[in-house]
Scaffold this active site. Structure first.
Site, PDB file in Angstrom:
ATOM      1  N   ARG A 231       0.855  -1.183   0.000  1.00 12.55           N
ATOM      2  CA  ARG A 231       0.000   0.000   0.000  1.00 12.55           C
ATOM      3  C   ARG A 231       0.893   1.236   0.000  1.00 12.55           C
ATOM      4  O   ARG A 231       2.058   1.171   0.404  1.00 12.55           O
ATOM      5  CB  ARG A 231      -0.904   0.009   1.226  1.00 12.55           C
ATOM      6  CG  ARG A 231      -1.815  -1.220   1.338  1.00 12.55           C
ATOM      7  CD  ARG A 231      -2.560  -1.234   2.653  1.00 12.55           C
ATOM      8  NE  ARG A 231      -3.456  -2.383   2.781  1.00 12.55           N
ATOM      9  CZ  ARG A 231      -3.098  -3.571   3.270  1.00 12.55           C
ATOM     10  NH1 ARG A 231      -1.842  -3.755   3.697  1.00 12.55           N
ATOM     11  NH2 ARG A 231      -3.960  -4.563   3.356  1.00 12.55           N
TER      12      ARG A 231
ATOM     13  N   LYS B 283      -1.756  -2.679   7.479  1.00 12.71           N
ATOM     14  CA  LYS B 283      -3.162  -2.585   7.854  1.00 12.71           C
ATOM     15  C   LYS B 283      -3.474  -3.651   8.903  1.00 12.71           C
ATOM     16  O   LYS B 283      -3.091  -4.813   8.762  1.00 12.71           O
ATOM     17  CB  LYS B 283      -4.043  -2.785   6.618  1.00 12.71           C
ATOM     18  CG  LYS B 283      -5.492  -2.419   6.831  1.00 12.71           C
ATOM     19  CD  LYS B 283      -6.246  -2.447   5.518  1.00 12.71           C
ATOM     20  CE  LYS B 283      -7.697  -2.009   5.705  1.00 12.71           C
ATOM     21  NZ  LYS B 283      -8.443  -1.992   4.425  1.00 12.71           N
TER      22      LYS B 283
ATOM     23  N   HIS C  31      -3.432   3.090  -5.611  1.00 13.42           N
ATOM     24  CA  HIS C  31      -3.825   1.764  -5.129  1.00 13.42           C
ATOM     25  C   HIS C  31      -4.041   0.787  -6.281  1.00 13.42           C
ATOM     26  O   HIS C  31      -3.986  -0.437  -6.085  1.00 13.42           O
ATOM     27  CB  HIS C  31      -5.101   1.867  -4.289  1.00 13.42           C
ATOM     28  CG  HIS C  31      -5.261   0.764  -3.290  1.00 13.42           C
ATOM     29  ND1 HIS C  31      -4.412   0.604  -2.205  1.00 13.42           N
ATOM     30  CD2 HIS C  31      -6.155  -0.256  -3.210  1.00 13.42           C
ATOM     31  CE1 HIS C  31      -4.793  -0.440  -1.504  1.00 13.42           C
ATOM     32  NE2 HIS C  31      -5.840  -0.991  -2.091  1.00 13.42           N
TER      33      HIS C  31
ATOM     34  N   ARG D 194      -1.355  -1.761  -6.701  1.00 12.78           N
ATOM     35  CA  ARG D 194      -1.479  -2.942  -5.841  1.00 12.78           C
ATOM     36  C   ARG D 194      -2.453  -3.950  -6.458  1.00 12.78           C
ATOM     37  O   ARG D 194      -2.180  -5.151  -6.475  1.00 12.78           O
ATOM     38  CB  ARG D 194      -1.949  -2.495  -4.461  1.00 12.78           C
ATOM     39  CG  ARG D 194      -2.256  -3.608  -3.467  1.00 12.78           C
ATOM     40  CD  ARG D 194      -2.595  -2.982  -2.117  1.00 12.78           C
ATOM     41  NE  ARG D 194      -3.275  -3.889  -1.201  1.00 12.78           N
ATOM     42  CZ  ARG D 194      -2.666  -4.701  -0.359  1.00 12.78           C
ATOM     43  NH1 ARG D 194      -1.350  -4.749  -0.320  1.00 12.78           N
ATOM     44  NH2 ARG D 194      -3.354  -5.472   0.464  1.00 12.78           N
TER      45      ARG D 194
ATOM     46  N   HIS E 101      -3.585  -9.885   3.397  1.00 14.33           N
ATOM     47  CA  HIS E 101      -5.007 -10.100   3.659  1.00 14.33           C
ATOM     48  C   HIS E 101      -5.180 -11.150   4.751  1.00 14.33           C
ATOM     49  O   HIS E 101      -4.564 -12.214   4.693  1.00 14.33           O
ATOM     50  CB  HIS E 101      -5.727 -10.579   2.395  1.00 14.33           C
ATOM     51  CG  HIS E 101      -5.870  -9.521   1.351  1.00 14.33           C
ATOM     52  ND1 HIS E 101      -6.145  -9.796   0.019  1.00 14.33           N
ATOM     53  CD2 HIS E 101      -5.792  -8.163   1.439  1.00 14.33           C
ATOM     54  CE1 HIS E 101      -6.215  -8.665  -0.662  1.00 14.33           C
ATOM     55  NE2 HIS E 101      -6.001  -7.662   0.176  1.00 14.33           N
TER      56      HIS E 101
ATOM     57  N   TYR F  26      -9.790 -10.778  -6.990  1.00 14.94           N
ATOM     58  CA  TYR F  26      -8.952 -10.672  -8.183  1.00 14.94           C
ATOM     59  C   TYR F  26      -9.208 -11.809  -9.170  1.00 14.94           C
ATOM     60  O   TYR F  26      -8.877 -11.679 -10.342  1.00 14.94           O
ATOM     61  CB  TYR F  26      -7.479 -10.618  -7.775  1.00 14.94           C
ATOM     62  CG  TYR F  26      -7.158  -9.411  -6.938  1.00 14.94           C
ATOM     63  CD1 TYR F  26      -7.184  -8.138  -7.487  1.00 14.94           C
ATOM     64  CD2 TYR F  26      -6.883  -9.526  -5.579  1.00 14.94           C
ATOM     65  CE1 TYR F  26      -6.923  -7.010  -6.718  1.00 14.94           C
ATOM     66  CE2 TYR F  26      -6.613  -8.412  -4.796  1.00 14.94           C
ATOM     67  CZ  TYR F  26      -6.641  -7.168  -5.375  1.00 14.94           C
ATOM     68  OH  TYR F  26      -6.403  -6.053  -4.604  1.00 14.94           O
TER      69      TYR F  26
END
Length: 342
Positions: A154, A179, A285, A288, A311, A320
């Site tokens: 990120r 995150k 973003h 990414r 994640h 995706y």
């Protein structure tokens, strides 16, 4: 920013501030939330109080309850027509205010309606489009853009890199406090080694200037500045992408060198997209998103991609695969059996 429903902190110290928003800032900093989260929560708390006091009678949130919170959220959705993500952010800020600052963990806090999350197909650039855009971004922003696409980091993670996080021997980068406040390891692209070393040389020149001028060291996360007072002055903790100008730390008032401002890469990317004639609503973003999609296209296991992206749930990474279906053309249209392709 969805942290209000974490396990409650045990033994949080009594608040020293007397003003509501100062108390909110104090608790946010005690819990080590980011400056971005602090600004957002303070904004929504102030908006909440002022909106209910718009008729001239200011009320403290302690005297308000579920009806007032729901009225505020209804106004945001119906009149302001904010997005579901913004609606959730406002709700999270208000719940944090009541639970963590006012100490009210009441049943109605959990019964407040939450807008459902909308699963959007992310914007993805093709390999050729990425190559075209990256070729137009030079300087530190260009190195950063290549790094974000080459690792899936990120923007905030790339900007917050310290010198010690780069491992050239193992071709690895340690992403710290990503995150969810999680650390992870990503690849250091071989093709970026020279560019990153050149960037470090420029960074070291600024570091040397700061040390010669006896400037304050760079920002240290959490309470490390108190524990290791001189660490912020060390080369190991210096930014990989430092700003060429000094700025005032908004939390401490100390003048020091910060990393590059977020907007710089966004502006350069926007200009590159326009120059390339790419008619996609792409942002930083998007690099990414493109990283993940191109890895899956190349046959990389989805669990590996999940770990690289950081994640916590593979279902987040699965979005995706929908992009891949679109890119592959999906199911053939019946029109194609009637008409030749043009």
């Amino acid at each position: 920013m969805n942290r209000y429903n974490k396990d409650p902190k045990v033994g949080a110290p009594a608040l020293q501030s007397t003003r509501l928003l100062d108390q909110l800032r104090e608790r946010i900093r005690y819990l080590h939330y980011s400056l971005q989260t602090e600004k957002a929560y303070v904004y929504w708390a102030r908006f909440f109080v002022r909106w209910h006091g718009r008729n001239g009678e200011m009320r403290h949130p302690r005297t308000m309850g579920q009806a007032e919170v729901e009225a505020f959220l209804t106004m945001l959705a119906a009149e302001r027509q904010v997005s579901p993500a913004t609606h959730r952010q406002a709700l999270n800020a208000i719940l944090f205010l009541y639970k963590e600052v006012l100490g009210q963990d009441l049943p109605w806090l959990q019964s407040i309606g939450r807008p459902p999350e909308r699963k959007r197909i992310p914007v993805v650039l093709t390999v050729a489009e990425v190559q075209s855009v990256l070729a137009l971004i030079e300087g530190a922003e260009g190195v950063l853009a290549r790094l974000l696409y080459g690792t899936g980091m990120r923007l905030a993670e790339g900007l917050n890199l310290r010198v010690k996080d780069l491992d050239f021997d193992r071709h690895a980068i340690v992403v710290r406090s990503g995150k969810g406040d999680k650390d992870r390891v990503v690849m250091l692209p071989h093709s970026l080694v020279r560019s990153l070393r050149d960037q470090l040389a420029k960074s070291r020149a600024l570091w040397s200037t700061d040390r010669a001028s006896q400037r304050s060291g760079v920002f240290m996360p959490h309470a490390l500045e108190a524990k290791y007072p001189r660490a912020g002055e060390s080369w190991a903790w210096h930014w990989v992408f430092p700003s060429d100008k000094l700025s005032i730390d908004p939390r401490t008032g100390v003048e020091r060198r910060h990393h590059l401002f977020d907007e710089r890469l966004g502006n350069r990317l926007k200009a590159a997209l326009m120059h390339s004639g790419i008619a996609k609503h792409a942002t930083v973003h998007t690099l990414r998103h493109s990283f993940a999609t191109h890895l899956l296209q190349a046959g990389t296991d989805i669990r590996t991609v999940q770990e690289l992206l950081g994640h916590s749930d593979v279902s987040t990474t699965m979005i995706y695969t929908h992009v891949l279906k679109v890119a592959a053309g999906g199911t053939a249209s019946p029109l194609d059996t009637l008409l030749p392709a043009h």
